[in-house]
Design an enzyme around this catalytic site. Structure first.
Site, PDB file in Angstrom:
ATOM      1  N   LYS A  95      -6.102   2.753  -2.941  1.00 46.92           N
ATOM      2  CA  LYS A  95      -6.117   1.959  -1.735  1.00 46.92           C
ATOM      3  C   LYS A  95      -6.014   2.866  -0.342  1.00 46.92           C
ATOM      4  O   LYS A  95      -6.459   2.874   0.676  1.00 46.92           O
ATOM      5  CB  LYS A  95      -4.943   1.188  -1.728  1.00 46.92           C
ATOM      6  N   SER A 130       0.843  -1.077  -0.122  1.00 49.28           N
ATOM      7  CA  SER A 130      -0.198  -0.063   0.060  1.00 49.28           C
ATOM      8  C   SER A 130       0.841   1.251   0.041  1.00 49.28           C
ATOM      9  O   SER A 130       1.543   1.554   1.083  1.00 49.28           O
ATOM     10  CB  SER A 130      -1.100   0.021   1.204  1.00 49.28           C
ATOM     11  N   LYS A 159      -0.118   4.948   8.234  1.00 44.99           N
ATOM     12  CA  LYS A 159       0.728   5.310   6.823  1.00 44.99           C
ATOM     13  C   LYS A 159      -0.394   5.504   5.736  1.00 44.99           C
ATOM     14  O   LYS A 159      -0.301   6.644   5.152  1.00 44.99           O
ATOM     15  CB  LYS A 159       1.681   3.986   6.621  1.00 44.99           C
TER      16      LYS A 159
HETATM   17  P1  NDP Z   1       4.429  -7.256   7.543  1.00 45.73           P
HETATM   18  O1  NDP Z   1       4.859  -6.201   8.661  1.00 45.73           O
HETATM   19  O2  NDP Z   1       3.478  -8.412   8.026  1.00 45.73           O
HETATM   20  O3  NDP Z   1       5.539  -7.724   6.524  1.00 45.73           O
HETATM   21  C1  NDP Z   1       6.429  -6.986   5.793  1.00 45.73           C
HETATM   22  C2  NDP Z   1       7.261  -7.596   4.867  1.00 45.73           C
HETATM   23  O4  NDP Z   1       8.196  -6.609   4.149  1.00 45.73           O
HETATM   24  C3  NDP Z   1       8.202  -8.714   5.761  1.00 45.73           C
HETATM   25  O5  NDP Z   1       8.116  -9.808   4.800  1.00 45.73           O
HETATM   26  C4  NDP Z   1       9.416  -7.929   5.879  1.00 45.73           C
HETATM   27  O6  NDP Z   1      10.606  -8.871   5.880  1.00 45.73           O
HETATM   28  C5  NDP Z   1       9.599  -7.169   4.511  1.00 45.73           C
HETATM   29  N1  NDP Z   1      10.305  -5.841   4.724  1.00 45.73           N
HETATM   30  C6  NDP Z   1      10.171  -4.923   5.625  1.00 45.73           C
HETATM   31  N2  NDP Z   1      10.987  -4.021   5.400  1.00 45.73           N
HETATM   32  C7  NDP Z   1      11.824  -4.302   4.408  1.00 45.73           C
HETATM   33  C8  NDP Z   1      12.954  -4.101   3.756  1.00 45.73           C
HETATM   34  N3  NDP Z   1      13.359  -2.726   3.982  1.00 45.73           N
HETATM   35  N4  NDP Z   1      13.437  -4.539   2.627  1.00 45.73           N
HETATM   36  C9  NDP Z   1      13.047  -5.822   2.365  1.00 45.73           C
HETATM   37  N5  NDP Z   1      11.957  -6.401   2.795  1.00 45.73           N
HETATM   38  C10 NDP Z   1      11.334  -5.671   4.061  1.00 45.73           C
HETATM   39  O7  NDP Z   1       3.693  -6.580   6.735  1.00 45.73           O
HETATM   40  P2  NDP Z   1       2.010  -6.821   5.998  1.00 45.73           P
HETATM   41  O8  NDP Z   1       2.355  -8.118   5.219  1.00 45.73           O
HETATM   42  O9  NDP Z   1       0.914  -6.819   6.716  1.00 45.73           O
HETATM   43  O10 NDP Z   1       1.748  -5.609   4.857  1.00 45.73           O
HETATM   44  C11 NDP Z   1       2.543  -5.515   3.563  1.00 45.73           C
HETATM   45  C12 NDP Z   1       1.840  -4.281   2.819  1.00 45.73           C
HETATM   46  O11 NDP Z   1       0.581  -4.736   2.635  1.00 45.73           O
HETATM   47  C13 NDP Z   1       1.800  -2.783   3.780  1.00 45.73           C
HETATM   48  O12 NDP Z   1       1.793  -1.857   2.539  1.00 45.73           O
HETATM   49  C14 NDP Z   1       0.339  -2.967   4.286  1.00 45.73           C
HETATM   50  O13 NDP Z   1      -0.180  -1.651   4.300  1.00 45.73           O
HETATM   51  C15 NDP Z   1      -0.451  -3.830   2.888  1.00 45.73           C
HETATM   52  N6  NDP Z   1      -1.680  -4.537   3.379  1.00 45.73           N
HETATM   53  C16 NDP Z   1      -1.778  -5.007   4.830  1.00 45.73           C
HETATM   54  C17 NDP Z   1      -2.804  -5.846   4.902  1.00 45.73           C
HETATM   55  C18 NDP Z   1      -3.089  -6.601   6.374  1.00 45.73           C
HETATM   56  O14 NDP Z   1      -3.986  -7.090   6.510  1.00 45.73           O
HETATM   57  N7  NDP Z   1      -1.929  -7.050   6.856  1.00 45.73           N
HETATM   58  C19 NDP Z   1      -3.958  -5.716   4.207  1.00 45.73           C
HETATM   59  C20 NDP Z   1      -3.944  -4.874   2.975  1.00 45.73           C
HETATM   60  C21 NDP Z   1      -2.797  -4.349   2.674  1.00 45.73           C
HETATM   61  P3  NDP Z   1      11.106  -9.555   7.236  1.00 45.73           P
HETATM   62  O15 NDP Z   1      10.268 -10.665   7.487  1.00 45.73           O
HETATM   63  O16 NDP Z   1      12.437  -9.742   7.187  1.00 45.73           O
HETATM   64  O17 NDP Z   1      10.808  -8.570   8.196  1.00 45.73           O
END
Ligand code: NDP
Length: 290
Positions: free
Chosen positions: A166, A91, A235
């Site tokens: 979104k 997002s 955010k």
């Molecule tokens: P999480 O925090 O669960 O997962 C984040 C992922 O990104 C992890 O795999 C993490 O890796 C990785 N990551 C974080 N920072 C970095 C970086 N600097 N470089 C590389 N990898 C990185 O987030 P969500 O899955 O909940 O959300 C992801 C996106 O989807 C967000 O933008 C959120 O707003 C959106 N979203 C979320 C929903 C939800 O219900 N959760 C629904 C709809 C959209 P690591 O495992 O190493 O930390």
């Protein structure tokens, strides 16, 4: 014809979204910063845990990271295959989508902003809504891969349009969450049974996704399961209010909601679920919504 797909970022959403890809594609690469998760995914779903450099050689590359800044940083030094399509399910920020689309076009690739909605349960069931901005041919090429985890998949405009839709969607949910917190603390203050009140409201004009699912499944039962972190909602409301301000629109309700959600996020543990924003209201009124 898609020969290979990749998924980068196996978080709460990505882990579940990527699980559907091997049902449709023979070659599915996964990469995660904490690489153990990629190996776990490979063992669980038959994907291939590979280096980032190898993952980005796929025809279609998905990413789902917390912010656009994370995606931009990751993309900085990567060389992509000419003709590939990067589908960013983060997002994110519309301006960033435009910048990344231009940068990838110079490298012969296409960047689509393709955020999703439907929460982790939608990711698990493969029933997400995907709102896509960017090149139409890239959209058509990536569509079969997006169908692995999405049911409603819409091309909504040029680069950045998907991120804009979104952000506004999540802002509307946040407006409702704040209003529901105020409405239900008011009812409790007047001695009303909240479960009975909820049944009435869910059969009436005040109902919403928040009253139908968030309130009964997360707040009234005091479970607050962490599936979508409150700082991520803050955010998103920030992105939405920036869009309104860039367009020089007066948006008092959105502006107030952004302030409230940001304050609730600042007051909470960073791993709190978005629904725990109501706890700020509870602390002001000394009334618990249960
Ligand atoms: P999480 O925090 O669960 O997962 C984040 C992922 O990104 C992890 O795999 C993490 O890796 C990785 N990551 C974080 N920072 C970095 C970086 N600097 N470089 C590389 N990898 C990185 O987030 P969500 O899955 O909940 O959300 C992801 C996106 O989807 C967000 O933008 C959120 O707003 C959106 N979203 C979320 C929903 C939800 O219900 N959760 C629904 C709809 C959209 P690591 O495992 O190493 O930390």
């Amino acid at each position: 014809m898609i020969q290979s797909v990749a998924f980068i970022g196996l978080g709460a959403m990505g882990y579940r979204m990527a699980a559907h890809l091997p049902k449709q594609f023979d070659t599915v690469y996964v990469w995660n910063r904490n690489f153990d998760k990629a190996e776990q995914h490979a063992a669980e779903y038959g994907t291939q845990a590979v280096t980032l450099e190898q993952a980005v050689q796929a025809d279609i590359i998905f990413s789902c990271l917390p912010t656009s800044a994370d995606v931009a940083q990751l993309l900085e030094n990567l060389s992509l295959k000419s003709g590939s399509v990067w589908v960013d399910c983060t997002s994110g920020v519309p301006d960033s989508a435009q910048t990344l689309a231009a940068q990838l076009a110079e490298r012969g690739a296409i960047f689509l902003d393709a955020p999703v909605s439907g929460q982790t349960i939608g990711a698990e069931n493969g029933t997400l809504t995907v709102m896509v901005g960017g090149d139409v041919q890239g959209f058509e090429k990536a569509l079969p891969a997006m169908q692995a985890f999405g049911t409603l998949i819409k091309h909504v405009g040029e680069s950045g349009a998907g991120f804009a839709v979104k952000a506004v969607n999540n802002m509307l949910m946040a407006v409702n969450l704040c209003a529901v917190a105020e409405g239900f603390t008011t009812l409790k203050a007047h001695g009303v049974n909240l479960n009975e009140a909820l049944d009435c409201i869910n059969a009436s004009s005040g109902k919403s996704m928040v009253t139908e699912t968030v309130l009964p499944q997360r707040i009234l039962n005091r479970s607050f399961p962490v599936t979508f972190a409150l700082p991520l909602l803050a955010k998103d409301t920030g992105i939405a209010i920036d869009l309104a301000r860039e367009a020089k629109l007066s948006a008092p309700v959105l502006s107030l909601t952004q302030n409230l959600i940001q304050a609730a996020s600042d007051l909470s543990d960073k791993n709190s679920d978005f629904s725990s924003a109501v706890k700020m209201y509870e602390s002001w009124s000394n009334i618990t919504i249960e």
